[in-house]
Each structure stands twice: as C-alpha cells, then as structure tokens.
Design an enzyme around this catalytic site. Sequence first.
Site, PDB file in Angstrom:
ATOM      1  N   CYS A  77      16.982  -6.497   0.344  1.00 34.10           N
ATOM      2  CA  CYS A  77      17.440  -8.033   1.153  1.00 34.10           C
ATOM      3  C   CYS A  77      18.900  -8.307   0.953  1.00 34.10           C
ATOM      4  O   CYS A  77      19.104  -9.176   1.893  1.00 34.10           O
ATOM      5  CB  CYS A  77      16.351  -9.209   1.447  1.00 34.10           C
ATOM      6  SG  CYS A  77      16.242  -9.839  -0.524  1.00 34.10           S
ATOM      7  N   GLU A  83       0.792  -1.582   0.242  1.00 35.92           N
ATOM      8  CA  GLU A  83      -0.106   0.050   0.061  1.00 35.92           C
ATOM      9  C   GLU A  83       0.730   0.924   0.220  1.00 35.92           C
ATOM     10  O   GLU A  83       0.377   1.884  -0.053  1.00 35.92           O
ATOM     11  CB  GLU A  83      -0.814  -0.069   0.670  1.00 35.92           C
ATOM     12  CG  GLU A  83      -0.677   0.277   3.030  1.00 35.92           C
ATOM     13  CD  GLU A  83       0.451  -1.525   2.816  1.00 35.92           C
ATOM     14  OE1 GLU A  83       0.963  -1.054   4.047  1.00 35.92           O
ATOM     15  OE2 GLU A  83       0.503  -2.352   2.025  1.00 35.92           O
TER      16      GLU A  83
END
Length: 521
Positions: free
Chosen positions: A293, A188
């Site tokens: 990551c 979102e």
Amino acid sequence: MTPSSTTKLIQNIINNTPVPPSSQKYIPVLSPSTSKPIASVAISSQQDVQQAVASSKAAFQKWSSLTTKSRTAIMLKFHSLVQQHSQELASLIVQENGKNITEALADVAKGNETVEYACSLPQLSQGKRLHVSASSSLYGSPIYCHDHRKPLGVVASIVPFNFPFMVPMWTLPIALVMGNTVILKPSEKVPLTLYKTMELLKEAGVPDGVVNVVQGTKECVEAIIDHEDVKAVTFVGSSPVAKLVKERCNALNKRCTALGGAKNHLVALPDCDVNDTARDVVVSSMGCAGQRCMAASVLLLVGDNPNLLDKIVEKAQAIELGTTAGKLGPVIDEASYNKILKYVNEAEAMGAQVLVDGRSWMKEKECDGGFYMGPTILLHSSKEDAAMKEEIFGPVLSIYQTSSWTEAIEIENSNPFGNAACVYTCNGGSAEWFLERFNASMLGVNIGIPVPREPFSFGGLYGTKSKYGDMDITGDGAMEFFSNRIKVTTKWIVPKIDGGEDENPVKKAKITDAANFAGTM
C-alpha cells in the site's frame, strides 16, 4: 476439498495446538512462483471461531492480571527467537508470497521492530497523576486525578497476503503487552509464515489461549466480527472490504481500525537528483511486485525532464525475474495478474505509451507456470485514465507530465485515497510547499516509501479510502487502540486529627465550598 496427502496441512491453532476445522474443508495454497500447490489450508466456520474466542476469553483473566513487565518479558524472548529464525521465516515468505529473499528478510525485520517497540510499553503506557485541587477543610485532603490503561479483552486482527509477517506484528505484540488476548485470521493465500510464528510464540512462553489462529475466508471473517466477545477488530486489505468491516463493526458498537488501499503520488521537480530519484522511484513502484500500500503508483513530472524519464526506463528494464536478491518476484495469483493486465491493456488502448512492457514476461521468460508481470511503465496523455486513478497493486508505474506545481497538487489531491505522497527536490522551500498541500498522511521528501518507524504510527488519512475506523495501527496509535484509558479522581477524609476533639471527625466535617463537595462538579 480433500487435501492432498503430499501437501502440508495448515490447521487452526487453538490453545497452542493444531486443530482441524469442524467442516474438515480445505483449499490449496498455491506458490505464486510456480502456480503449484504447496499446502492445504483449513476453512473455518462459525463453530471454529466460537471455539477460538472461547479459548481466548478463558485465557484473558490470567494473562491480563500479569504485570506489563511480565508480558513484556515473553515478548523479549519472542523477539530473540524471530532473529534466530529470520532465515526460515523469510524462506516461507518467498515460498508462499513470491517476494525475493531480500524483501522477505525485510518483512521479518520490520515486523520484529514492532515487537521491539512493544517491549518499551512498560514505560510508554504509564499513566499520569496530578494534584488538581487543594483541601479547604480541616478534615479533608487534596484532590488528585490519575489515569491508567486497561486491556479491552479478546481482540482480533485480520491480515492480508502481501506482508505475511510484518502486518500481523503491527498489532499482535502491542495487543499482547497491553494485556489483551488475540484472534488472528491470516490470509488463506499465505498461511505458512504465521503457522511458524505461532510455534515461536509458544516457545517464547505465550500461554495457551492467549493467541489463537483461525484460518478461512469470508465466513470466518464475518463470524469473528460478529462475535459478542470480540471487543475490537483491526483489518488490512482492499478499500471496499475495509469499508464493509468498519460498517459491520460500527453496527455492533465495536472498536475498529480498517486500512484500505492507496494510490500514492510522487512529484519530481526539475531540480531533483536524477540518479537518486530514478533509483528510488523504480524501487518504490516495482519492489515487492508493487503489492504494497506504500508503493509508488503515479509519478508527476513537473516540467520537462527527459533525463529522469530515460533513467527510470533504463533501471526498470534492467530488473530480472526471480526470487533471489534484487530480482522481481511474481504477483500473488492469477486473478491479480489478470487485473493488472486489464489496466495496462486499457491504458494503451486509451493512448498511453507503454515505455516498459511487462506483459511479455509470462510468454518470453521461463516462468514455470508462475504469475509473473514484469516492470511496466506507462506514459499517459490523459490524467483521466483508469490506471492514473485506481489502485492496480502490481509493478506498474503511471507517469504524467504537468505544467506546474499547482497542477501536480490538484491531481494528487483529487485522488480518493490518502495514504502516502512524496516530493523529489533539492530545495527545502519547495519541499515544504508540497508537504503542506499533499492530501495524504504519510509523506516523504526524496523517500518514495515514507513508512514511519516506531513510535510513529502507521495509517492512512481519515476520511479517505485508505483508512476507515479509529486510530492508527502501530506505534502509540495501537497502544491507544488496544486499551481503555481509565480516569480516577480521589479525595480522602482524614480518619483522625492529632489533638482533635473527636476520633471520628467525619461527623463534624462541613461542606464549606463547592470544591469540597465531592471535589468535582
């Protein structure tokens, strides 16, 4: 909340058409560069998810009945459209994520590489056929085994904020070419890029219902996972949520790949090239504001190497604020900024030296309200500091000096994550020693961001906090994930033998050996 009339509405996309949420609820999308609203995104409920899944389920039979080459032809058109619209997509990434433009263009290019890989699946997904047993009967025939792949049905991908184009493309094109229909749930925080991507998919010829997008937060995610017609789920995000997603899927006997966080370690040996290593370490740790990551998080210096340390500090201090090429953009939101700030403050309080301090950027730079954390380098005296062990997800590099190779490996192996690790050295034997002992699944030698390229798949080490669930998320791992392998064994009875006594010799056939008995057991 009611959306502002001046901001763009980001709706759900069902049957290639924007559809408002049943609740009529929206939340603002904030620019991380200015902290001001740039759009309003729909918040979907279980009802919206049901509508999207019903649409994808209805589209599945026709889509999966196409040949793999027919589905690939659409992906080829999409690949071309992405190239044509790369600047527009990158601009949206800069606007909603805060990457600099070079990083945003790389986000698009890397995602499109996976689209390109998916276009090779007509060749790569072919099954095998093998003659496994000869017939020992006059009226029998040889026994063959073959396999082929079948799509799962409706599958879902829940994707994070840090790579608005690349991470959705890790799964979407492969899932589609394998014959599945897809539910996408973007973050979102960054819905604009995927909204534009859906326009390109439609233009490429993806039929209605084959890809549907539902916007939202936790309720939407849970409704997707729980829906009985969603056969598999991929997730990329934080480790605690990845673990919950995997456990929820497991409880429903549902296929799942959930990738979590990381604490990637770089090891610099005394014989490393100082200039190249310093440049690579800074790019790995500070690029994309550290919000990836695969970012370097801990640098372990083996022995005393003051020249390398000085060069890393020099290069980090030279980084400038901004979203143009070569500069450092903001972190995604205020919560992320405060989390990073907390780790730096705590490390300093525990005795770490702050060699480069990015905390001043919000005060000293003209940030226009954005969430800017500057490059930060910590030199630790204790390997037990939280910043040495926990994922920070920001432009922070922890440095610790070790006395030996063994100590460096012990520190790397003791971390609970297992994503990436790298060694810097000019000696092949030294490199191999570390490659054999790192506790991570994506390794580098003199490469601080060792992201595998297709057909090599992406994923952390199973059994660590970096990876939960089944298989990898790109390359041949995704091909396996998004299909079931069907195995077939055949043995035909010859209906008529030339010169035989009976036109239906099956009546006279006898079982003469165990192999001829169903050809199997």
